[in-house]
Design a protein around this motif. Structure first.
Motif, PDB file in Angstrom:
ATOM      1  N   MET A 179      -8.338   4.002  14.726  1.00 13.94           N
ATOM      2  CA  MET A 179      -6.931   3.922  15.066  1.00 13.94           C
ATOM      3  C   MET A 179      -6.545   2.498  15.474  1.00 13.94           C
ATOM      4  SD  MET A 179      -4.180   5.552  15.088  1.00 13.94           S
ATOM      5  CE  MET A 179      -3.707   7.145  15.605  1.00 13.94           C
ATOM      6  N   TRP A 180      -7.478   1.816  16.173  1.00 10.88           N
ATOM      7  CA  TRP A 180      -7.166   0.451  16.593  1.00 10.88           C
ATOM      8  C   TRP A 180      -7.016  -0.483  15.395  1.00 10.88           C
ATOM      9  CZ3 TRP A 180      -5.368  -1.240  20.978  1.00 10.88           C
ATOM     10  CH2 TRP A 180      -5.556  -0.477  22.115  1.00 10.88           C
ATOM     11  N   GLY A 181      -7.817  -0.269  14.377  1.00 14.74           N
ATOM     12  CA  GLY A 181      -7.726  -1.106  13.188  1.00 14.74           C
ATOM     13  C   GLY A 181      -6.390  -0.968  12.482  1.00 14.74           C
ATOM     14  N   LYS A 182      -5.926   0.263  12.364  1.00 13.86           N
ATOM     15  CA  LYS A 182      -4.623   0.495  11.733  1.00 13.86           C
ATOM     16  C   LYS A 182      -3.496  -0.073  12.586  1.00 13.86           C
ATOM     17  CE  LYS A 182      -6.154   4.813   9.675  1.00 13.86           C
ATOM     18  NZ  LYS A 182      -5.884   6.257   9.596  1.00 13.86           N
ATOM     19  N   SER A 183      -3.616   0.087  13.892  1.00 13.30           N
ATOM     20  CA  SER A 183      -2.577  -0.417  14.798  1.00 13.30           C
ATOM     21  C   SER A 183      -2.493  -1.935  14.760  1.00 13.30           C
ATOM     22  CB  SER A 183      -2.853   0.043  16.224  1.00 13.30           C
ATOM     23  OG  SER A 183      -2.858   1.445  16.301  1.00 13.30           O
ATOM     24  N   THR A 184      -3.639  -2.590  14.770  1.00 12.91           N
ATOM     25  CA  THR A 184      -3.605  -4.059  14.724  1.00 12.91           C
ATOM     26  C   THR A 184      -3.134  -4.562  13.367  1.00 12.91           C
ATOM     27  OG1 THR A 184      -5.963  -4.100  14.186  1.00 12.91           O
ATOM     28  CG2 THR A 184      -5.364  -4.371  16.508  1.00 12.91           C
ATOM     29  N   ALA A 185      -3.491  -3.859  12.292  1.00 13.23           N
ATOM     30  CA  ALA A 185      -2.983  -4.245  10.968  1.00 13.23           C
ATOM     31  C   ALA A 185      -1.463  -4.114  10.921  1.00 13.23           C
ATOM     32  CB  ALA A 185      -3.630  -3.392   9.882  1.00 13.23           C
ATOM     33  N   ALA A 186      -0.943  -3.028  11.476  1.00  9.66           N
ATOM     34  CA  ALA A 186       0.509  -2.839  11.502  1.00  9.66           C
ATOM     35  C   ALA A 186       1.173  -3.910  12.356  1.00  9.66           C
ATOM     36  CB  ALA A 186       0.851  -1.452  12.040  1.00  9.66           C
ATOM     37  N   PHE A 187       0.556  -4.244  13.484  1.00  8.62           N
ATOM     38  CA  PHE A 187       1.143  -5.211  14.402  1.00  8.62           C
ATOM     39  C   PHE A 187       1.126  -6.619  13.815  1.00  8.62           C
ATOM     40  CE2 PHE A 187       0.751  -8.232  17.936  1.00  8.62           C
ATOM     41  CZ  PHE A 187       1.911  -7.945  18.628  1.00  8.62           C
ATOM     42  N   PHE A 188      -0.010  -7.045  13.300  1.00  7.02           N
ATOM     43  CA  PHE A 188      -0.139  -8.424  12.844  1.00  7.02           C
ATOM     44  C   PHE A 188       0.343  -8.663  11.418  1.00  7.02           C
ATOM     45  CE2 PHE A 188      -3.423  -8.450  16.231  1.00  7.02           C
ATOM     46  CZ  PHE A 188      -2.879  -9.474  16.990  1.00  7.02           C
ATOM     47  N   LEU A 189       0.266  -7.678  10.552  1.00 13.88           N
ATOM     48  CA  LEU A 189       0.641  -7.868   9.153  1.00 13.88           C
ATOM     49  C   LEU A 189       1.966  -7.230   8.779  1.00 13.88           C
ATOM     50  CD1 LEU A 189      -2.836  -7.320   7.473  1.00 13.88           C
ATOM     51  CD2 LEU A 189      -1.665  -9.479   7.909  1.00 13.88           C
ATOM     52  N   GLY A 190       2.530  -6.413   9.660  1.00  9.08           N
ATOM     53  CA  GLY A 190       3.798  -5.755   9.337  1.00  9.08           C
ATOM     54  C   GLY A 190       4.953  -6.731   9.204  1.00  9.08           C
ATOM     55  N   LEU A 191       5.070  -7.621  10.163  1.00 15.55           N
ATOM     56  CA  LEU A 191       6.177  -8.584  10.134  1.00 15.55           C
ATOM     57  C   LEU A 191       6.086  -9.548   8.953  1.00 15.55           C
ATOM     58  CD1 LEU A 191       8.722  -9.689  11.547  1.00 15.55           C
ATOM     59  CD2 LEU A 191       7.216 -11.192  12.830  1.00 15.55           C
ATOM     60  N   PRO A 192       4.945 -10.223   8.721  1.00 13.52           N
ATOM     61  CA  PRO A 192       4.909 -11.146   7.579  1.00 13.52           C
ATOM     62  C   PRO A 192       5.104 -10.458   6.232  1.00 13.52           C
ATOM     63  CG  PRO A 192       2.924 -11.386   8.917  1.00 13.52           C
ATOM     64  CD  PRO A 192       3.725 -10.282   9.503  1.00 13.52           C
ATOM     65  N   LEU A 193       4.591  -9.232   6.109  1.00 18.32           N
ATOM     66  CA  LEU A 193       4.775  -8.517   4.843  1.00 18.32           C
ATOM     67  C   LEU A 193       6.230  -8.122   4.646  1.00 18.32           C
ATOM     68  CD1 LEU A 193       3.569  -7.347   2.310  1.00 18.32           C
ATOM     69  CD2 LEU A 193       2.876  -5.341   3.617  1.00 18.32           C
ATOM     70  N   ALA A 194       6.894  -7.700   5.698  1.00 17.31           N
ATOM     71  CA  ALA A 194       8.316  -7.358   5.595  1.00 17.31           C
ATOM     72  C   ALA A 194       9.153  -8.601   5.282  1.00 17.31           C
ATOM     73  CB  ALA A 194       8.793  -6.705   6.886  1.00 17.31           C
ATOM     74  N   VAL A 195       8.803  -9.726   5.869  1.00 16.49           N
ATOM     75  CA  VAL A 195       9.514 -10.980   5.583  1.00 16.49           C
ATOM     76  C   VAL A 195       9.351 -11.352   4.114  1.00 16.49           C
ATOM     77  CG1 VAL A 195       9.517 -13.462   6.038  1.00 16.49           C
ATOM     78  CG2 VAL A 195       9.461 -11.855   7.931  1.00 16.49           C
ATOM     79  N   ALA A 196       8.136 -11.208   3.587  1.00 14.27           N
ATOM     80  CA  ALA A 196       7.899 -11.540   2.178  1.00 14.27           C
ATOM     81  C   ALA A 196       8.688 -10.622   1.248  1.00 14.27           C
ATOM     82  CB  ALA A 196       6.411 -11.462   1.871  1.00 14.27           C
ATOM     83  N   VAL A 197       8.702  -9.329   1.542  1.00 15.75           N
ATOM     84  CA  VAL A 197       9.414  -8.368   0.688  1.00 15.75           C
ATOM     85  C   VAL A 197      10.916  -8.623   0.713  1.00 15.75           C
ATOM     86  CG1 VAL A 197      10.033  -5.923   0.469  1.00 15.75           C
ATOM     87  CG2 VAL A 197       7.661  -6.582   0.826  1.00 15.75           C
ATOM     88  N   VAL A 198      11.473  -8.750   1.899  1.00 14.68           N
ATOM     89  CA  VAL A 198      12.915  -8.971   2.012  1.00 14.68           C
ATOM     90  C   VAL A 198      13.289 -10.350   1.475  1.00 14.68           C
ATOM     91  CG1 VAL A 198      14.816  -9.218   3.662  1.00 14.68           C
ATOM     92  CG2 VAL A 198      13.226  -7.327   3.860  1.00 14.68           C
ATOM     93  N   GLY A 199      12.451 -11.336   1.722  1.00 16.08           N
ATOM     94  CA  GLY A 199      12.718 -12.675   1.203  1.00 16.08           C
ATOM     95  C   GLY A 199      12.739 -12.711  -0.308  1.00 16.08           C
ATOM     96  N   LEU A 200      11.784 -12.052  -0.931  1.00 11.44           N
ATOM     97  CA  LEU A 200      11.785 -12.001  -2.393  1.00 11.44           C
ATOM     98  C   LEU A 200      13.020 -11.286  -2.926  1.00 11.44           C
ATOM     99  CD1 LEU A 200       8.071 -11.273  -3.344  1.00 11.44           C
ATOM    100  CD2 LEU A 200       9.479 -13.151  -4.153  1.00 11.44           C
TER     101      LEU A 200
END
Length: 89
Positions: free
Chosen positions: A1-22
């Protein structure tokens, strides 16, 4: 659960920025579509963070989301180098 939570926390924002930016930068009429894309950023961010919990393990979440983030930013930089992005003033 910690792995999924940290992935969501650290990679959620940059991935959303890339998707919306594109989506915003590759739209035909930036003057009319940039604001709606920016308003849609928060729901996209929440959806991307929720996607992290669909993976079987934290390692898979990190690998898939990290790869998608790298691919998104590579696409942004590639489109910029190819001259496909025209940022309106």
């Amino acid at each position: 659960m910690w792995g999924k939570s940290t992935a969501a926390f650290f990679l959620g924002l940059p991935l959303a920025v890339a998707v919306v930016g594109l989506c915003a930068l590759l739209s035909g009429d930036q003057a009319r579509t940039t604001l709606p894309w920016l308003l849609a950023f928060f729901p996209v961010w929440i959806a991307v963070m929720a996607l992290a919990f669909l993976f079987r393990s934290g390692l898979r979440a990190w690998l898939w989301m990290g790869g998608a983030t790298l691919l998104g930013y590579a696409a942004l930089h590639g489109a910029k180098l190819a001259g496909l992005l025209k940022v309106g003033a």
